[in-house]
Structure formats: structure tokens, C-alpha cells
Design a protein around this motif. Structure first.
Motif, short mmCIF file in Angstrom:
data_model
loop_
_atom_site.label_atom_id
_atom_site.label_comp_id
_atom_site.label_asym_id
_atom_site.label_seq_id
_atom_site.Cartn_x
_atom_site.Cartn_y
_atom_site.Cartn_z
N LEU B 243 52.72 16.04 -16.50
CA LEU B 243 51.84 15.93 -17.65
C LEU B 243 51.98 17.17 -18.51
O LEU B 243 51.98 18.29 -18.00
CB LEU B 243 50.39 15.82 -17.19
CG LEU B 243 50.03 14.53 -16.47
CD1 LEU B 243 48.61 14.60 -15.93
CD2 LEU B 243 50.17 13.36 -17.42
N GLU B 244 52.12 16.94 -19.80
CA GLU B 244 52.13 18.08 -20.70
C GLU B 244 50.70 18.27 -21.18
O GLU B 244 50.12 17.41 -21.82
CB GLU B 244 53.05 17.78 -21.88
CG GLU B 244 53.17 18.94 -22.86
CD GLU B 244 53.90 18.50 -24.12
OE1 GLU B 244 55.11 18.26 -24.04
OE2 GLU B 244 53.23 18.36 -25.15
N TYR B 245 50.14 19.42 -20.86
CA TYR B 245 48.73 19.61 -21.15
C TYR B 245 48.55 20.20 -22.55
O TYR B 245 49.32 21.04 -22.98
CB TYR B 245 48.10 20.55 -20.12
CG TYR B 245 47.98 19.92 -18.78
CD1 TYR B 245 48.90 20.21 -17.77
CD2 TYR B 245 46.97 19.02 -18.51
CE1 TYR B 245 48.81 19.61 -16.54
CE2 TYR B 245 46.86 18.41 -17.28
CZ TYR B 245 47.79 18.71 -16.29
OH TYR B 245 47.70 18.12 -15.08
N PRO B 246 47.51 19.75 -23.22
CA PRO B 246 47.21 20.38 -24.51
C PRO B 246 46.67 21.80 -24.29
O PRO B 246 45.82 22.01 -23.43
CB PRO B 246 46.13 19.47 -25.11
CG PRO B 246 45.55 18.73 -23.97
CD PRO B 246 46.58 18.66 -22.90
N GLU B 247 47.22 22.75 -25.05
CA GLU B 247 46.77 24.12 -24.93
C GLU B 247 45.88 24.43 -26.12
O GLU B 247 46.31 24.28 -27.26
CB GLU B 247 47.98 25.07 -24.96
CG GLU B 247 49.03 24.76 -23.92
CD GLU B 247 48.63 25.28 -22.55
OE1 GLU B 247 47.93 26.31 -22.51
OE2 GLU B 247 49.01 24.67 -21.56
#
Lengths: 389, 395, 256
Positions: B243-247
Motif C-alpha cells: 500500500l502506498e500511504y498518503p503522507e
């Protein structure tokens, strides 16, 4: 339960005659009255019971805050945003009705010059009379009413609203018109034009002449297949191109043409359904008596067809009334647009201004549309009664 | 007294002959229309030339020079052409229409069935919803959702967040975006196998029922195959998804998946609005099946579920599907209101920005209309074919 | 006392239908009042009476299309309560023919007849079709098997409805005014079918105005009025010597 000799006779199926009549007994308590109704309706079975409980919880969660917003914590008077800002004494602010009251005349008239607004009032009154005359089914001389509504009012309204220096009425440019005035004008023009044009298109679609049928079908299917916005774009952007520069139509007229075209195509289908419902025998009877095509339509067929489809016609009108909100794309200030423009006015910048504006607009549209749909249901029920023997 | 003599058809003045009249009317009609069309085109050419606006479709390959906030395909302000912008807009329209249709159908069926419920509370609630939504203009509802609800969400800094990596604020909805690795092909393959297997199982179970009369739980097995197999394959392949997490930074959120508030507002508005109309269609369809049908099925010993599946729903569907398709078309056409909330659909991009920049009103509007017209006509034809096929056979 | 009741009623399996002290209300309206009835196997009962007397409601209570609020109904040994399983059991053994046929318009005649056997009795398709053809032949329209209900006349549709009910091999058949919605020339074909059914030994309860049928086939004729069973007798006695005032009035209106 005790069994009498009477019963045993029945059980043995010998000849039986009931001696005494059984009087009507009251129904068991658990099955009637409020308790009975609740058992049958709200709590019938586990699924229903759960749903009822969830619904009641939902209502408890939603209704009090709404009442709070609309009435309890609402601000009813004030001069500007100060009135509707949360303060130490009133940390909770509901609907900012002061905003609505302040802008009320703008919502109704738009930028129509204030000294001339009496002309708009006369127009509203004339329209109301016409509507009442036509819709009250027992009114006298409704044919005169139709003439009044479809011919007299448009002409008088045009002169009255745009002005004519000849009789001392100052010219008021259509770009100043706004608010409820515009919404009513656009819907009403749509209503007045869509019915006759729709009838012509419907007759054309059913015609035996191939060219007439082809053009009708193309027009109807084309207009019904595209979104209203594109029709308005077409009217607004392309129409000026198609006429010589000198006659460039003003913005309101372009919107009116677009709306009228759109509503006519939908009305055509509604009328066509009505025409199809008339039994062939009616057409044949009329022709046998020697009526020409237009006489047959005017005297025999259309009255019946229109009567059958009144509910659908009114539904189309309701849609038309709601569709007037799209004329903003042409640069016209209808009622919704005036609300939209007002809510971002810095003078009234407060947390609840936008919501208040939208609620007010929703109430306005709801009242009109709901009234129309009630009328349609009423007429449908009445006509249904007439058909039942 | 004279005996009727042989004579040909009565001589009628040409002007009263219906055939001649009909042809005359049509010729006049065509002449008028052609004249109007010709003068319109001539005026248009004049006016366009005077305003120095180009004609023709050359603009299709010109650089667009404007950004689009949501693109399903590759697009950039410098590299994208007007033609490409058209496809971006069209895909956005189809996206919101497709999701909208699915959700509106679910809402519509639930509310329609609720209106027929024995439960007074549920029935009135459903009726209230339908009456409220149908009597308020769609545009007002869209503006309400967009301005009064979504824009009223907190700022970026005060975003609502769930589980630490899902953010909701007035700039949109941000969630982790799945990136699929090597083994994902296995999962996709398993899904295909699941679908095929479900169909095969259904065919086999039906044949077995014909032969022996035994029934099998087709629904459950199909569900298990279509959902269970891919899940199994996912674990077997070693969970090939990250998962690419929102930063969340100071001024914006990077990474992850971003769903625009414009999209959400448009979707909610369309779904609730169309759902109310679909509810009425469903209600009318179910009411159209006479009570005697349910009674007869019950009298034969069929249970409620079987009665619905074999007797009521097949008949109700005949009445429901034509107006239902109409509502789907309405939803698709109503998605054009995206221009009012700033969602970059076909109308907003093409008839909005592109028309403004090129000034070529005629071509742009015609192309846009052609797209919607095609969708409408294709759907109508499909519907007519379907209707003819399933019509009840009568004398 | 319950023991007395048990002593009076016959052993369960001999009685097709037992109704004991049954009352039914629609809201506040007392529609069925103190109904008592015992129907033996192979009996044919005709029920007549003015409209609104509750006769249709009564037979619809027998297969639970309507619910009774007081009293007991026992069908083929199974008592009708709110228990869904019991209701299903009863409906499998009781067939019903409706005034408006209620055939399934989206299915062929054959499919109408095989629907319940396949889905309720879990019969293989071939067997169900054989059963269907058997009964369609009995009602004399086997050649219509692959048509749709909309293509048949009223009389044919009603005969199909009878065959459809028979395909479940019920022990009891209920008829709710089976010929009232038919054109006069088609009434005979349906009545003939019902007579043949009676000859084959079916237990039948028939709500009808067709008194000729009653005279020909019924073991008992029941007259109902205002929700009560007013008079009941075997046909000859019933028609020649009605005893109750209201029976006399009704018969004078019907038979002229």
C-alpha cells in the motif's frame, strides 16, 4: 372447548339449521386498535422489529438537530453577518433567516429596478388568475380561460415586463431580470410553448407523410438524446451564429428557445402515448362523420388524449420547472442563481449562510413541485372515478 | 331514370386529391427546412469569418495547455492535445455514470421495496425520501452537497483521519493506494477461474436438477468461488500487494489515492436523485404483478423465496426494465451538471474550457451532442430488442 | 372439555378437513363467526351464499391464504397455526383453483404445471412432464402444452389451472368460484372437468353459484350468510325443503 350436541351434528353432517344467530363480537384486543396495528405493521417478525428500532434511532439522531437548525437556534432578524456569527452568549447558531429576509426582494425580482417592480407584481397576479382559472375544473368559460392564459397574458406580460416607451413604461433590459421572476417566466414560456409544439410534433410523428414523420422523429430523438445543458449551449452559443448580426437574440430569449425546444420534445412523447391510447374506433367514427383531419384532431381526438395524459403532462411540467435552474449556463439569473450569488456575499459571510440559502431554495421548489404533483394525482383520481361505472 | 354508366375514377381537381396534397405539403416542408438550414450555414460562415474563428476539426491536435484535476489516462498540460482532453473528459463521464448507475440501482431497489413494506415506519420514511428528492432540482442538490457539505469539511491541517492513514478534508478523500506486485497475475487468473467455475457449476447443477430433482445452493457456491478463490490465490502468492500511504505534509498530501470532492458530490447527488426515481419504477413494477400470482404460487406450495424468484420477479422485471434503462440514460445525461461543481467531465472540459479557448462553438457542441446521442440511441436500440424478445406471448 | 371433543371427532386420518369454533376478523369487522365443519375423505361440498357472506374467506383459511384468529383448523391431520413448516405441509396436500385462473403468464402451459412438482416435490424434469401431460390429457387439452396462457381461451385456462393443481397430487381440492369469470359457453367444459374429478374420488370444497353442478355431484350443500353457516344438508333436501328463512330467500333469488 365444550362440544354441544349441535356441534356433534355438524361433525356427523346430518341436516343442520342454525338456530340462533351469532352476533358480531369485538375483535381480540391484541389484534386491533393501536396495539394490533403496531404488531402487524411495525413489529411483524424479527426483521421488521429490528428495522423499526433502527429507524426510530435514526429519526432521534436526525430530527432534533434539524428542528434546532431551522427554528430553535435560528436567527430571525439582523442587518448583516454580525447577527449570524456565533458569540459567547449564543455559541450555537442555526439558520440565518435574517439573511433570507434581507435579500428577499433580490430573490424575487433580481435586479429589476425598484420603482418598476409593480409591473412584475401585476404580471404575477395575472398569471395566478390564469392558472386558477384553468386548473379549477368547475370554472366557468374555461375556453376563454385558455385564450387568456395562452394569448392575452403573454402579450400583456411582454409589454409590461420589457417596457414600451409608447405607453410610458420604461424599458427594462432582460439582463436585469432575476430571481423568481425569471424562474416563473422561463417555466411559463416553456409550458405555454411546449404543449402546442409537442402536439404538432406528436401528430407529425404519427403522420403518414414520410417527410413529416422523418423530421419529427429526428427532432424528437435528437433533443431527447442529449443533455439539456448541451441544448442550452447550442441555443446560447450557436444561435447567434446562425442569424445575421443585426438580429442577435438577447440572452433570455436564447434560454427560452432552448428550454422550449427541450420541453417540446418530451411533451411530444407524452402526447404520442395519449394518442396511441385512443381506440381506432374514435378515429374511424370521426372520419365516417366527414370531419377533416384537423377538425377530427381538435374536436375528438386531442381532447380525449390530453385528458388521459394530464398526469404525465403535469410531470413533464414539474421537470420543466426544475430544469429552469440550468439557464444559469446561459448567463441568466434564475432564482437558484440569485441564492447562489447571495450566499457568497461578504456582507453575510457566516457559517450557516450557505446552508440557510439552500434550505430556503429547496423549500421554494418543493412547495411548487409538490403542489403540482398533488394536483396531478387529484385529477387522475377524479378522471378515474368518471370512468368507473 | 338512367343506369349508371361506365366511368373511370371521378375527376377531381388536382388541388383536392389527397395524394397530390400530401406530396405538396412535404415538398413545401422540405423547402422551408432546406432554406432555413442554408441561410443558417451562410450566416454562420459570415459571422465566424468576421470573428476570425477557425473552422474544421484541426483544433483536435492542438496543444491544450490546461490542466485537468482528474485523469484516468496519461495527460499533461504541455503534452496533451484537445483531442486527448476529449478522451479524458469522456472517461471521467463514463466513470461517474458507471459507478452512479450501480449505486443508484442498489439504492432504488432498496427504497422501492421499502415503500411496499408492511412496516408503516419504513414505508413512510421511504416515501418521504422519494417525495423530497423528486421535488427539488438536481442542481440545487448538487450545489448543496458540494458547497454546504463537502466544502464545509475541515482544512487540510485539521483533516479527519481514520486509522492514521485515511484522511478526509475539504480537498478530498485520501486513502492508501494498492500497488500490485509480481504475483497479482495469479489472483486475476483465480478470479477468472472462479467466474468460469461458478457458471460451470450452475450449468451442472441445473442439469442434475432436471435429471434427479435434487437442488443445489447455486448462489452460495458461486459466491464462494468468485470471492474465495482469488482470496486464496492472494495468500498463496505471498500477498503481492503493497500500500502506498498518503503522507500528510504542511500544505498538501502526497501519495496514496485521492478522490476529489467534486467527484464525490456529483456521485452522491446523482445516486440519491436517480435512486428516488428508480424506487418509483421498482415499486410500480412489483405492484404490477397481481396478488393472485403470489397466492397461486403459495397455494401450490412454493415458499416465499421461490415465489419471488420464479413467479414475481420475472414478471416484475418486464415492467421495470424499460423505464429503468430510461433512468440510467437520465443519470448519464445528468452527469453533465458536473460543470457546476467543477468536476472535469466531458461537458466541463470540452464545451467548457476547449470551447472557450478555441472559440469553435459549432464543432465542439456538435461533437459533445454526438457522443450523448450515440449513447442514447445505442441504449434505446438495445432496449427495444430486449423488449421484443421477452414480450409476453398473447393471442 | 377437551376429552369430550376428542371423543366426538373421528380418528384424525379419516377427516380431510376439521374446522372447530373458527372466528376471523378483518380489523374490527367480524367476517367469520363460529364456523364448525367436518369434511370426510372423498366428500364433495358445495358452498353457496350471497356475496360478502365469507364463503371465499372460509375456504381460503383452509390453505392459510387467510389467517384465522380464533378456533382450530385441522387439514389432513395437520393443525394450521403460525408454524411455517406446517403451512407448507398443508399447502402441498391442498390444491386450489381461483376465479381468475392465476396462471403464470411468462411460462408455457407445461412449465406452469411442472413448476411446483420440480421445486416443491423435487421431481426430476422428465417425470414432472409426464405427470403434467397425464393431467393435461385428463382435462382434455394436451395439445396446448407448449403454448402460453395468453394464447388460450378462458375455459381452457381454467382447465389448465385445474391440471396444474392436480400435478401436485393433492388430497383435497378447493375451488373459489371457478366459473364466475367465464363466458357462458365455456362454463360447461370446466364443470364437466370438475364432475369427472369428483367421479375419480377427489375430496372437493367448491364455492359456486352453479346449482346444477351441486345437484349432480355434491354430498352436502352449505349455505352461508353474514359469516355463519346457516344451513347444511344433502342436495335434494336442501333445494326442495330449505328450512331457514334466509336459505329460502337466497334460493328464490338464484333459482328462477
Amino acid at each position: 372447548m365444550a362440544v354441544t350436541t349441535q356441534d356433534s351434528k355438524i361433525m356427523r353432517h346430518e341436516g343442520y339449521v342454525r338456530g340462533t344467530q351469532v352476533d358480531a363480537l369485538p375483535a381480540p384486543v391484541a389484534l386491533t386498535g393501536v396495539i394490533g396495528w403496531m404488531r402487524a405493521s411495525l413489529f411483524a417478525g424479527p426483521l421488521n422489529t429490528i428495522l423499526t428500532i433502527l429507524t426510530i434511532l435514526l429519526l432521534i439522531w436526525i430530527v432534533p438537530p434539524i428542528l434546532d437548525f431551522l427554528f430553535i437556534h435560528a436567527v430571525w432578524s439582523g442587518a448583516d453577518r454580525e447577527a449570524c456569527l456565533p458569540t459567547a452568549e449564543h455559541p450555537e447558531v442555526g439558520a440565518c433567516w435574517a439573511f433570507v429576509r434581507d435579500r428577499f426582494s433580490y430573490f424575487i425580482y433580481g435586479s429589476y429596478p425598484i420603482p418598476e417592480r409593480w409591473r412584475v407584481d401585476i404580471f404575477f397576479a395575472m398569471l395566478a388568475i390564469g392558472i386558477f382559472w384553468l386548473l379549477w375544473l368547475e370554472a366557468p368559460r374555461r375556453d376563454l380561460g385558455a385564450l387568456y392564459f395562452f394569448v392575452v397574458v403573454p402579450i400583456v406580460a411582454y409589454i409590461l415586463l420589457t417596457g414600451s416607451p409608447l405607453i410610458g413604461l420604461r424599458n427594462v433590459d432582460t439582463s436585469l431580470w432575476g430571481g423568481v421572476l425569471v424562474t416563473i417566466v422561463v417555466s411559463w414560456v416553456g409550458i405555454v410553448f411546449s404543449l402546442p409544439i409537442g402536439i404538432l410534433l406528436a401528430l407529425g410523428r404519427r403522420s403518414n407523410m414520410p417527410a413529416v414523420k422523418l423530421f419529427s422523429v429526428i427532432f424528437i430523438e435528437f433533443v431527447r438524446g442529449v443533455p439539456l445543458i448541451t441544448v442550452l449551449f447550442m441555443a446560447s452559443v450557436m444561435l447567434p451564429l446562425f442569424v445575421p448580426d443585426a438580429y442577435s437574440p438577447d440572452k433570455l430569449l436564447r434560454a427560452l428557445i432552448g428550454i422550449a425546444m427541450f420541453a417540446s420534445a418530451y411533451m411530444a412523447e407524452v402526447v404520442r402515448a395519449g394518442l396511441q391510447a385512443i381506440p381506432k374506433g374514435q378515429y374511424e367514427g370521426a372520419m365516417a362523420v366527414g370531419l377533416g383531419y384537423w377538425q377530427m384532431m381538435y374536436l375528438i381526438i386531442l381532447p380525449q388524449a390530453l385528458k388521459i395524459t394530464i398526469p404525465n403532462i403535469v410531470n413533464t411540467y414539474i421537470g420543466l420547472f426544475k430544469d429552469t435552474t440550468l439557464v444559469v449556463i446561459v448567463g441568466i439569473f434564475d432564482f437558484l442563481r440569485t441564492v447562489e450569488v447571495s450566499r457568497i456575499d461578504p456582507k453575510w459571510a457566516a457559517p450557516t449562510t450557505s446552508a440557510t440559502g439552500y434550505v430556503f431554495a429547496a423549500i421554494f421548489y418543493f412547495i411548487f413541485c409538490y403542489a403540482m404533483s398533488r394536483y396531478a394525482k387529484n385529477v387522475e383520481a377524479r378522471l378515474g372515478k368518471a370512468d368507473r361505472r | 331514370m338512367s343506369i349508371a354508366q361506365e366511368s373511370g375514377p371521378p375527376k377531381v381537381a388536382l388541388i383536392y386529391d389527397p395524394k397530390i396534397r400530401s406530396i405538396a405539403y412535404q415538398v413545401i416542408l422540405c423547402a422551408i427546412i432546406l432554406f432555413l438550414a442554408w441561410s443558417a450555414v451562410r450566416n454562420a460562415a459570415d459571422n465566424l469569418a468576421r470573428a476570425k474563428i477557425a473552422s474544421g476539426f484541426g483544433f483536435w491536435n492542438q496543444t491544450a495547455g490546461f490542466d485537468i484535476s482528474q485523469t484516468l489516462i496519461e495527460y499533461s498540460a504541455q503534452g496533451g492535445t484537445y483531442g486527448r482532453a476529449f478522451w479524458v473528459g469522456l472517461l471521467n463521464t463514463l466513470l461517474v455514470a458507471a459507478i452512479g448507475i450501480v449505486l443508484a440501482t442498489i439504492v432504488g431497489f432498496l427504497v422501492g421495496i421499502a415503500r411496499l413494506s408492511r412496516n408503516w415506519l419504513i414505508g413512510r420514511l421511504a416515501s418521504g425520501y422519494v417525495e423530497l428528492i423528486r421535488n427539488v432540482p438536481l442542481l440545487l442538490q448538487l450545489l448543496f452537497w458540494y458547497n454546504a457539505v463537502l466544502k464545509a469539511l475541515p482544512d487540510l491541517r485539521d483533516s479527519w483521519s481514520v486509522f492514521g492513514n485515511v484522511y478526509l478534508n475539504n480537498r478530498g478523500f485520501f486513502a492508501p493506494y494498492p500497488i500490485f506486485g509480481e504475483g497479482i497475475g495469479l489472483v486475476v487468473g483465480a478470479f477468472v477461474v472462479g467466474v468460469v467455475g461458478a457458471i460451470a457449476f450452475r450449468i451442472w447443477a441445473r442439469k442434475r436438477q432436471e435429471r434427479t430433482g435434487q437442488q443445489a445452493p447455486i448462489g452460495l457456491v458461486a459466491l464462494g468461488l468468485i470471492v474465495g478463490l482469488p482470496i486464496l490465490a492472494f495468500f498463496v502468492a505471498g500477498m503481492p500487494a503493497t500500500l502506498e500511504y498518503p503522507e500528510k505534509g504542511r500544505f498538501n498530501i502526497r501519495g496514496g489515492m485521492e478522490i476529489l470532492p467534486e467527484f464525490v458530490a456529483l456521485l452522491i447527488g446523482l445516486v440519491l436523485y436517480t435512486g428516488a426515481f428508480i424506487a418509483e419504477v421498482v415499486r410500480a413494477g412489483i405492484m404490477a404483478v397481481s396478488k393472485g400470482q403470489t397466492e397461486a404460487a403459495g397455494a401450490l406450495g412454493l415458499r416465499t423465496g421461490q415465489t419471488l424468484k420464479l413467479v414475481v420477479i420475472p414478471q416484475a422485471m418486464r415492467v421495470i426494465i424499460p423505464p429503468l434503462t430510461n433512468q440510467y440514460l437520465n443519470l448519464t445525461k445528468n452527469s453533465s451538471l458536473a460543470v457546476f461543481v467543477g468536476y472535469p467531465d466531458l461537458v466541463q472540459i470540452f464545451t467548457g474550457t476547449v470551447l472557450n479557448q478555441t472559440g469553435q462553438a459549432v464543432e465542439v457542441v456538435m461533437i459533445t451532442m454526438a457522443v450523448y446521442l450515440t449513447i442514447s440511441l445505442v441504449t434505446s436500440m438495445a432496449m427495444n430488442w430486449y423488449n421484443a424478445r421477452i414480450a409476453l406471448v398473447e393471442r | 372439555m377437551s376429552q369430550a371433543a376428542e371423543a366426538v371427532s373421528a380418528p384424525p386420518s379419516a377427516l380431510a378437513v376439521e374446522i372447530i369454533g373458527m372466528h376471523k376478523w378483518y380489523g374490527e369487522f367480524h367476517v367469520l363467526r363460529d364456523i364448525n365443519l367436518a369434511v370426510e375423505r372423498r366428500e364433495r361440498i358445495v358452498i353457496c351464499g350471497p356475496s360478502g357472506s365469507g364463503k371465499s374467506t372460509m375456504i381460503r383459511c383452509i390453505n392459510r391464504l387467510e389467517e384465522h384468529q380464533q378456533g382450530r383448523i385441522v387439514v389432513d391431520g395437520t393443525e394450521l397455526t403460525g408454524d411455517l413448516k406446517k403451512i407448507d405441509e398443508v399447502r402441498r396436500e391442498v390444491g386450489m383453483v381461483f376465479q381468475h385462473f392465476n396462471l403464470f403468464p411468462h411460462l408455457t402451459i407445461m412449465e406452469n404445471c411442472t413448476l411446483a412438482p420440480i421445486w416443491v416435490r423435487k421431481m426430476p424434469k422428465k417425470e414432472a412432464e409426464d405427470v403434467a401431460m397425464h393431467f393435461l390429457t385428463k382435462v382434455k387439452i394436451p395439445e396446448q402444452a407448449h403454448k402460453y396462457p395468453g394464447q388460450l381461451s378462458g375455459g381452457q385456462q381454467q382447465r389448465v389451472a385445474i391440471a396444474r393443481a392436480l400435478c401436485m397430487r393433492p388430497k383435497i381440492m378447493l375451488f373459489d368460484e371457478p366459473t364466475s369469470a367465464l363466458d357462458p359457453e365455456m362454463v360447461k367444459e370446466v364443470l364437466d372437468t370438475m364432475v369427472q374429478l369428483a367421479d375419480d374420488g377427489m375430496t372437493m370444497l367448491v364455492v359456486t353459484h352453479e346449482m346444477g353442478f351441486a345437484r349432480q355431484v355434491a354430498n352436502r350443500v352449505i349455505f352461508m350468510d353474514a359469516g355463519q353457516i346457516v344451513e347444511m344438508n344433502e342436495p335434494n333436501e336442501f333445494f326442495l325443503h330449505p328450512k331457514h328463512e334466509r336459505t329460502k330467500l337466497f334460493l328464490s333469488q338464484i333459482l328462477h
